[in-house]
Design a protein around this motif. Sequence first.
Motif, PDB file in Angstrom:
ATOM      1  N   ALA A 122       6.597  -5.036  -1.574  1.00  0.00           N
ATOM      2  CA  ALA A 122       5.724  -5.939  -2.332  1.00  0.00           C
ATOM      3  C   ALA A 122       4.698  -5.225  -3.219  1.00  0.00           C
ATOM      4  O   ALA A 122       3.775  -5.848  -3.727  1.00  0.00           O
ATOM      5  CB  ALA A 122       5.032  -6.957  -1.435  1.00  0.00           C
ATOM      6  N   ALA A 123       4.864  -3.916  -3.424  1.00  0.00           N
ATOM      7  CA  ALA A 123       3.932  -3.201  -4.308  1.00  0.00           C
ATOM      8  C   ALA A 123       4.155  -3.558  -5.776  1.00  0.00           C
ATOM      9  O   ALA A 123       3.295  -3.298  -6.619  1.00  0.00           O
ATOM     10  CB  ALA A 123       4.077  -1.698  -4.115  1.00  0.00           C
ATOM     11  N   VAL A 170      -1.638  -7.525  -0.304  1.00  0.00           N
ATOM     12  CA  VAL A 170      -0.243  -7.774   0.088  1.00  0.00           C
ATOM     13  C   VAL A 170      -0.079  -9.095   0.832  1.00  0.00           C
ATOM     14  O   VAL A 170       0.999  -9.702   0.780  1.00  0.00           O
ATOM     15  CB  VAL A 170       0.323  -6.604   0.934  1.00  0.00           C
ATOM     16  CG1 VAL A 170      -0.054  -6.698   2.388  1.00  0.00           C
ATOM     17  CG2 VAL A 170       1.843  -6.557   0.803  1.00  0.00           C
ATOM     18  N   ARG A 199       1.256 -11.837  -1.246  1.00  0.00           N
ATOM     19  CA  ARG A 199       2.600 -11.545  -1.778  1.00  0.00           C
ATOM     20  C   ARG A 199       3.658 -11.705  -0.685  1.00  0.00           C
ATOM     21  O   ARG A 199       4.751 -12.204  -0.942  1.00  0.00           O
ATOM     22  CB  ARG A 199       2.652 -10.132  -2.349  1.00  0.00           C
ATOM     23  CG  ARG A 199       1.721  -9.945  -3.526  1.00  0.00           C
ATOM     24  CD  ARG A 199       1.957  -8.613  -4.213  1.00  0.00           C
ATOM     25  NE  ARG A 199       0.826  -8.257  -5.052  1.00  0.00           N
ATOM     26  CZ  ARG A 199       0.743  -7.132  -5.742  1.00  0.00           C
ATOM     27  NH1 ARG A 199       1.719  -6.253  -5.694  1.00  0.00           N
ATOM     28  NH2 ARG A 199      -0.318  -6.879  -6.484  1.00  0.00           N
ATOM     29  N   TRP A 257       3.597  -4.603   8.155  1.00  0.00           N
ATOM     30  CA  TRP A 257       3.546  -3.939   6.850  1.00  0.00           C
ATOM     31  C   TRP A 257       2.613  -2.722   6.927  1.00  0.00           C
ATOM     32  O   TRP A 257       2.953  -1.635   6.459  1.00  0.00           O
ATOM     33  CB  TRP A 257       3.069  -4.926   5.780  1.00  0.00           C
ATOM     34  CG  TRP A 257       3.007  -4.367   4.380  1.00  0.00           C
ATOM     35  CD1 TRP A 257       4.012  -4.346   3.457  1.00  0.00           C
ATOM     36  CD2 TRP A 257       1.880  -3.729   3.766  1.00  0.00           C
ATOM     37  NE1 TRP A 257       3.588  -3.745   2.301  1.00  0.00           N
ATOM     38  CE2 TRP A 257       2.282  -3.351   2.453  1.00  0.00           C
ATOM     39  CE3 TRP A 257       0.582  -3.434   4.180  1.00  0.00           C
ATOM     40  CZ2 TRP A 257       1.420  -2.709   1.566  1.00  0.00           C
ATOM     41  CZ3 TRP A 257      -0.281  -2.790   3.293  1.00  0.00           C
ATOM     42  CH2 TRP A 257       0.146  -2.433   2.001  1.00  0.00           C
ATOM     43  N   SER A 265      -3.087  -3.571  -6.788  1.00  0.00           N
ATOM     44  CA  SER A 265      -3.804  -4.633  -6.068  1.00  0.00           C
ATOM     45  C   SER A 265      -4.514  -5.604  -7.000  1.00  0.00           C
ATOM     46  O   SER A 265      -4.547  -6.809  -6.742  1.00  0.00           O
ATOM     47  CB  SER A 265      -4.837  -4.029  -5.128  1.00  0.00           C
ATOM     48  OG  SER A 265      -4.238  -3.090  -4.278  1.00  0.00           O
TER      49      SER A 265
END
Length: 184
Positions: free
Chosen positions: A21-22, A115, A118, A136, A158
Amino acid sequence: MTDTVHPDAAGPAAVLIGPPAAGKTRIGKRVARALDAEFLDTDRMIVERHGPIPDIFANEGEATFRAYERDAVADALAIDGAVVALGGGAVMTPETAKRLTGMPVVLLTLSAEAVAARLEKSASTRPLVAGGLAQWEALVERRMPTYERLARASWDTSTFPADRIALDIADWVRAGAPERKDAS
Ligand SMILES: Nc1ncnc2c1ncn2[C@@H]1O[C@H](COP(=O)(O)OP(=O)(O)OP(=O)(O)O)[C@@H](O)[C@H]1O
Ligand SMILES: O=C(O)C1=C[C@@H](O)[C@@H](O)[C@H](O)C1
Ligand SMILES: [Mg+2]
């Protein structure tokens, strides 16, 4: 500067690595568009070749998934001038880490706060983080030394919009992909 990226250089123009999810897929696509380069996503290649990732994990196990992934990564990294987004865990396969040595590898990072939202949207497609934020964080802590060792440059996703980060990365590629460890 010409429109063609590194016309004489072998290998990909950029390889995006980093935690689930980056933004590797989303930003990778935009980097490719900015450079007019081919975009490859190794998770997408695996799905096309073998079916949905959660099904592979459930029916064939992680070791088989990693073998499929290793082969998809090898094929993607062989394409000159491409922008390649890797799956979040791909760098933990030693053969893949070795292949990445000397390549223009970009690490995308993000905070635990960022995160959470997301992961909520897409947890079902990420079997290894189906357990949520704590899972995570544990996974990222274990992988971060490898991510950092392999990356030539990093960006934090972010807070900045994907489009702006993608344009920065495209400029970095055009500049010859210099060492740049300070995340923005
Ligand atoms: N800079 C950003 N700002 C806000 N949201 C973002 C940003 N980059 C990505 N996202 C969102 O975060 C989510 C994850 O993005 P993406 O699927 O590109 O991550 P990934 O790194 O490819 O993950 P995976 O390892 O699972 O393949 C998506 O919902 C995407 O829209
Ligand atoms: O972090 C991981 O190990 C993974 C991330 C995804 O990109 C997929 O490659 C798969 O869900 C495994
Ligand atoms: Mg992805």
